[in-house]
Design an enzyme around this catalytic site. Structure first.
Site, short mmCIF file in Angstrom:
data_model
loop_
_atom_site.label_atom_id
_atom_site.label_comp_id
_atom_site.label_asym_id
_atom_site.label_seq_id
_atom_site.Cartn_x
_atom_site.Cartn_y
_atom_site.Cartn_z
N THR A 207 -79.09 77.80 26.25
CA THR A 207 -79.51 76.77 26.87
C THR A 207 -79.64 75.52 25.58
OG1 THR A 207 -80.62 77.87 28.55
CG2 THR A 207 -81.69 75.87 27.85
N ASP A 238 -86.38 78.12 34.10
CA ASP A 238 -87.43 77.12 33.62
C ASP A 238 -86.69 75.81 33.52
OD1 ASP A 238 -85.79 78.39 31.37
OD2 ASP A 238 -87.62 77.63 30.09
N1 GLY Z 1 -83.91 79.12 29.67
C1 GLY Z 1 -82.89 78.90 30.42
C2 GLY Z 1 -82.92 79.79 31.74
O1 GLY Z 1 -83.71 80.76 31.73
O2 GLY Z 1 -82.38 79.51 32.76
#
Ligand code: GLY
Length: 336
Positions: A207, A238
């Site tokens: 990410t 998140d």
């Molecule tokens: N941190 C990115 C996700 O869990 O979608």
């Protein structure tokens, strides 16, 4: 960079897609003590970016690390040039994220992780310190998901769109691509196959996100992701949730997170950092560390970048490594 095993960045460990309903198999997770690094200047323009946190896996090579560092540098250059020219913080965030979304090395835009049914479903969020925020989840044709998040923020009265229609996307004026554009061969399909076969799964991407402080002292945060390899259709992490993976408050901090989204959601991680600064008087480094300790208590590993309106930024992670970069008048750094 290589990431592998559950608990490492953005990979959902399960032997088979149907097993993903059980949640994460955390048996192979190893959450480390939090590592922190101060980033940028006390005051003045500053840009901090990240491109995932996790473990180095068998696919990590010096060439790949060099490519990641090149891409991080390009992203920093794009955003920082805007800050130098007096652009607002959120424009620098968007510019830096654009570069990383377009780079196939990272789990956002082109190169996004694949769902259990083999498509790219992407999320993004953009928030400014004045509390204005826009986000999208489950987009599969927006070339740069951060553009859609920005459009939601600037062109609608809403905050979060799930799987917006083609007409809405066209109305926002953002560029689109077919879903094939996002799927990088063979890396992403190999990653999915390994996750689904229970083999030595790995994840070389992460990410991405950025936090910036402009010449006026305003701050902003943005995050963009393909989610977690082998995630169930419709799963939301998140990143697009304000307060969880992305948050900005001018009186405290701008935050962008990376890692196992479920754990970051459970502790409302980005907002928790802000609250710790605001109500507990913790410094930014302590607030990030304490929040990641709570993420770890939920078997999550990953990291975050945090930038206050006044003060140095912080890069913090409880995984083996994190890809990040920062730049300010005092200079900068990239780590692949
Ligand atoms: N941190 C990115 C996700 O869990 O979608």
């Amino acid at each position: 960079n290589g990431y592998h095993t559950c608990g490492s960045n953005d990979t959902l460990a399960s032997a088979h897609p149907s097993d993903s309903r059980k949640g994460h198999d955390m048996t192979t997770s190893s959450v480390s003590p939090v590592t922190t690094e101060l980033a940028g200047s006390e005051t003045g323009i500053t840009l901090v970016i990240h491109a995932g946190a996790g473990s180095r896996g068998k696919h990590s090579t010096p060439e790949r690390i060099a490519q990641v560092e090149l891409d991080l540098q390009r992203a920093l250059d794009a955003g920082y040039q805007l800050l130098e020219s007096g652009a607002p913080a959120h424009e620098a965030v968007v510019a830096a994220i654009h570069v990383m979304e377009d780079a196939p090395e990272f789990n956002a835009g082109r190169g996004a992780a694949l769902t259990s049914d083999g498509i790219a479903q992407m999320d993004a969020c953009l928030m400014t310190g004045d509390g204005e925020v826009g986000a999208v989840t489950g987009v599969s044709t927006v070339k740069n998901p951060i553009d859609a998040a920005r459009a939601v923020k600037e062109q609608t009265k809403h905050v979060l769109f799930a799987d917006p229609t083609d007409a809405e996307i066209a109305d926002w004026g953002v560029a689109t691509e077919s879903n094939e554009y996002f799927i990088t061969e063979p890396a992403r399909r190999q990653s999915l196959a390994e996750a689904q076969s229970g083999g030595d799964e790995w994840e070389k991407h992460g990410t991405i996100g950025a936090v910036a402080r402009d010449a006026e002292g305003n701050i902003a945060a943005g995050t963009s992701t393909g989610g977690i390899t082998n995630q169930m259709h419709g799963r939301v992490g998140d990143s697009p949730l304000p307060g969880c993976g992305t948050f900005a408050n001018q009186s405290t901090v701008a935050v962008s997170c990376t890692g196992i989204g479920e754990a970051f959601i459970k502790v409302v991680a980005a907002h928790q950092v802000s609250d710790r600064v605001r109500f507990s008087g913790e410094n930014v480094e302590d607030a990030a560390t304490a929040t990641l300790d709570e993420v770890a208590a939920h078997h999550g590993d990953g990291g975050m970048i945090v930038l206050p309106a006044v003060g140095r930024g912080v890069v913090a992670y409880n995984s083996e490594m994190m890809n990040f970069g920062y730049r300010s008048a005092q200079g900068g750094k990239v780590q692949g």
